[in-house]
Design an enzyme around this catalytic site. Sequence first.
Site, PDB file in Angstrom:
ATOM      1  N   TYR A 108       0.835  -1.198   0.000  1.00 60.67           N
ATOM      2  CA  TYR A 108       0.000   0.000   0.000  1.00 60.67           C
ATOM      3  C   TYR A 108       0.869   1.246   0.000  1.00 60.67           C
ATOM      4  O   TYR A 108       2.077   1.192   0.259  1.00 60.67           O
ATOM      5  CB  TYR A 108      -0.929   0.014   1.214  1.00 60.67           C
ATOM      6  CG  TYR A 108      -0.254   0.357   2.521  1.00 60.67           C
ATOM      7  CD1 TYR A 108      -0.376   1.635   3.073  1.00 60.67           C
ATOM      8  CD2 TYR A 108       0.513  -0.585   3.214  1.00 60.67           C
ATOM      9  CE1 TYR A 108       0.241   1.965   4.262  1.00 60.67           C
ATOM     10  CE2 TYR A 108       1.137  -0.269   4.403  1.00 60.67           C
ATOM     11  CZ  TYR A 108       1.005   1.004   4.931  1.00 60.67           C
ATOM     12  OH  TYR A 108       1.636   1.327   6.109  1.00 60.67           O
ATOM     13  N   ARG A 114       8.045   3.731  -5.159  1.00 61.71           N
ATOM     14  CA  ARG A 114       8.216   2.814  -4.029  1.00 61.71           C
ATOM     15  C   ARG A 114       7.196   1.684  -4.074  1.00 61.71           C
ATOM     16  O   ARG A 114       7.504   0.537  -3.722  1.00 61.71           O
ATOM     17  CB  ARG A 114       8.110   3.575  -2.703  1.00 61.71           C
ATOM     18  CG  ARG A 114       8.448   2.708  -1.497  1.00 61.71           C
ATOM     19  CD  ARG A 114       8.496   3.494  -0.204  1.00 61.71           C
ATOM     20  NE  ARG A 114       7.199   4.060   0.135  1.00 61.71           N
ATOM     21  CZ  ARG A 114       6.972   4.799   1.231  1.00 61.71           C
ATOM     22  NH1 ARG A 114       7.977   5.083   2.048  1.00 61.71           N
ATOM     23  NH2 ARG A 114       5.776   5.271   1.481  1.00 61.71           N
ATOM     24  N   ARG A 157      -7.930 -20.366  -1.001  1.00 61.15           N
ATOM     25  CA  ARG A 157      -6.942 -20.156   0.054  1.00 61.15           C
ATOM     26  C   ARG A 157      -5.860 -21.245   0.028  1.00 61.15           C
ATOM     27  O   ARG A 157      -6.133 -22.419   0.217  1.00 61.15           O
ATOM     28  CB  ARG A 157      -7.619 -20.139   1.422  1.00 61.15           C
ATOM     29  CG  ARG A 157      -6.712 -19.624   2.533  1.00 61.15           C
ATOM     30  CD  ARG A 157      -7.425 -19.574   3.870  1.00 61.15           C
ATOM     31  NE  ARG A 157      -6.629 -18.851   4.858  1.00 61.15           N
ATOM     32  CZ  ARG A 157      -5.614 -19.385   5.541  1.00 61.15           C
ATOM     33  NH1 ARG A 157      -5.294 -20.651   5.338  1.00 61.15           N
ATOM     34  NH2 ARG A 157      -4.932 -18.663   6.405  1.00 61.15           N
ATOM     35  N   HIS A 193      -1.281 -21.264   0.798  1.00 61.28           N
ATOM     36  CA  HIS A 193      -0.187 -20.418   1.209  1.00 61.28           C
ATOM     37  C   HIS A 193       0.741 -20.046   0.054  1.00 61.28           C
ATOM     38  O   HIS A 193       1.258 -18.936   0.008  1.00 61.28           O
ATOM     39  CB  HIS A 193       0.618 -21.087   2.334  1.00 61.28           C
ATOM     40  CG  HIS A 193      -0.038 -20.964   3.674  1.00 61.28           C
ATOM     41  ND1 HIS A 193      -1.228 -21.579   3.986  1.00 61.28           N
ATOM     42  CD2 HIS A 193       0.316 -20.273   4.788  1.00 61.28           C
ATOM     43  CE1 HIS A 193      -1.568 -21.295   5.224  1.00 61.28           C
ATOM     44  NE2 HIS A 193      -0.649 -20.499   5.740  1.00 61.28           N
ATOM     45  N   LYS A 231       6.655  -2.042   2.012  1.00 61.26           N
ATOM     46  CA  LYS A 231       5.462  -1.407   2.600  1.00 61.26           C
ATOM     47  C   LYS A 231       4.273  -2.343   2.407  1.00 61.26           C
ATOM     48  O   LYS A 231       3.389  -2.123   1.567  1.00 61.26           O
ATOM     49  CB  LYS A 231       5.205  -0.035   1.974  1.00 61.26           C
ATOM     50  CG  LYS A 231       4.274   0.850   2.805  1.00 61.26           C
ATOM     51  CD  LYS A 231       4.294   2.272   2.295  1.00 61.26           C
ATOM     52  CE  LYS A 231       3.322   3.170   3.067  1.00 61.26           C
ATOM     53  NZ  LYS A 231       3.738   3.392   4.466  1.00 61.26           N
ATOM     54  N   GLU A 251      12.720   2.986  14.171  1.00 63.81           N
ATOM     55  CA  GLU A 251      11.814   3.993  13.626  1.00 63.81           C
ATOM     56  C   GLU A 251      10.557   4.047  14.465  1.00 63.81           C
ATOM     57  O   GLU A 251      10.451   3.356  15.482  1.00 63.81           O
ATOM     58  CB  GLU A 251      11.483   3.692  12.164  1.00 63.81           C
ATOM     59  CG  GLU A 251      10.827   2.336  11.932  1.00 63.81           C
ATOM     60  CD  GLU A 251      10.576   2.035  10.463  1.00 63.81           C
ATOM     61  OE1 GLU A 251      10.600   2.967   9.642  1.00 63.81           O
ATOM     62  OE2 GLU A 251      10.348   0.854  10.141  1.00 63.81           O
ATOM     63  N   LEU A 264      11.466   1.320   6.982  1.00 62.00           N
ATOM     64  CA  LEU A 264      10.901   1.746   5.708  1.00 62.00           C
ATOM     65  C   LEU A 264      11.559   3.073   5.336  1.00 62.00           C
ATOM     66  O   LEU A 264      11.616   3.992   6.157  1.00 62.00           O
ATOM     67  CB  LEU A 264       9.389   1.931   5.820  1.00 62.00           C
ATOM     68  CG  LEU A 264       8.693   2.379   4.529  1.00 62.00           C
ATOM     69  CD1 LEU A 264       8.677   1.245   3.510  1.00 62.00           C
ATOM     70  CD2 LEU A 264       7.280   2.863   4.815  1.00 62.00           C
TER      71      LEU A 264
END
Length: 284
Positions: free
Chosen positions: A32, A51, A99, A101, A146, A178, A202
Amino acid sequence: MNTVFVNGEVIDRVDAKIDIEDRGYQFGDGIYEVIRVYGGNTFTMKEHMERLYQSAEKMKLSIPYSEEELTGHLLELIDSNQVKDGIVYLQVTRGVSSRQHHFPSKDVKGSVVAYTKDLPVPLRQMEQGVTAKLVEDIRWLRCDIKSLNLLGNLLAKEEAASDGHFEAILHRGDTVTEGSSSNAFMVKDGVIYTHPVTNLILNGITRRVIEDLCRRNAISFQEETFLVPDLFEADEVFIASTTSEVMPVIKINQQVIGNGKPGSVTKKLQALFSERKREQSPVK
């Protein structure tokens, strides 16, 4: 008008639907970005989009739009909602599949959604400063991506918020990394210190703007690890993010930092950041 972007269309928010087998919902298998809008214009849009695609490459995730196409859709969404001062939130997942993995087959198309939100600049907090709490950094070892996997960040933020603090400042052992949703900086003898760009943090877009401002204005900026005791001995501490800009931290764990007021270096960076906002040409 309250519209959102869902897989190629700008539609009314009430009509938006996401499949329950979307891998973002079931695994947090996605990425995101949060992009600032000032006066109807985006700020550092290109850096955020670059990014996003870098995060996608690290996760072997295919975004079903070019950077130019996706930027165009976001600008359309901002115009549709007549955003003046706010954000646009953008999320990309690996798509919808049964579903399992391991990754689905390559013909499964990624899901892309975005929405806008009015959000004024937190001027009062920026002027007065905020408090923070130190929290052990328990996150995974790819904080440079991110991703949607933010449970460690959320637990840290909640621990700080429940004690009345604005932010959690994270540390691995004695090393400060951070904030839970920001980058962390300390100032000592006029020099700004912040954790180097590694997999443990990040590389924030606002962090990059601050570094550039420092280089251009003869402010010493050192990418160097520092320890929790150093933080308490700092002259100034501040955090930075898309939504908080340059935010002074005047107290950590009830201990006053410096003289308990936003410092001169922090205030200078705030002024330089405001100038940069006014100078940047809008993305159109």
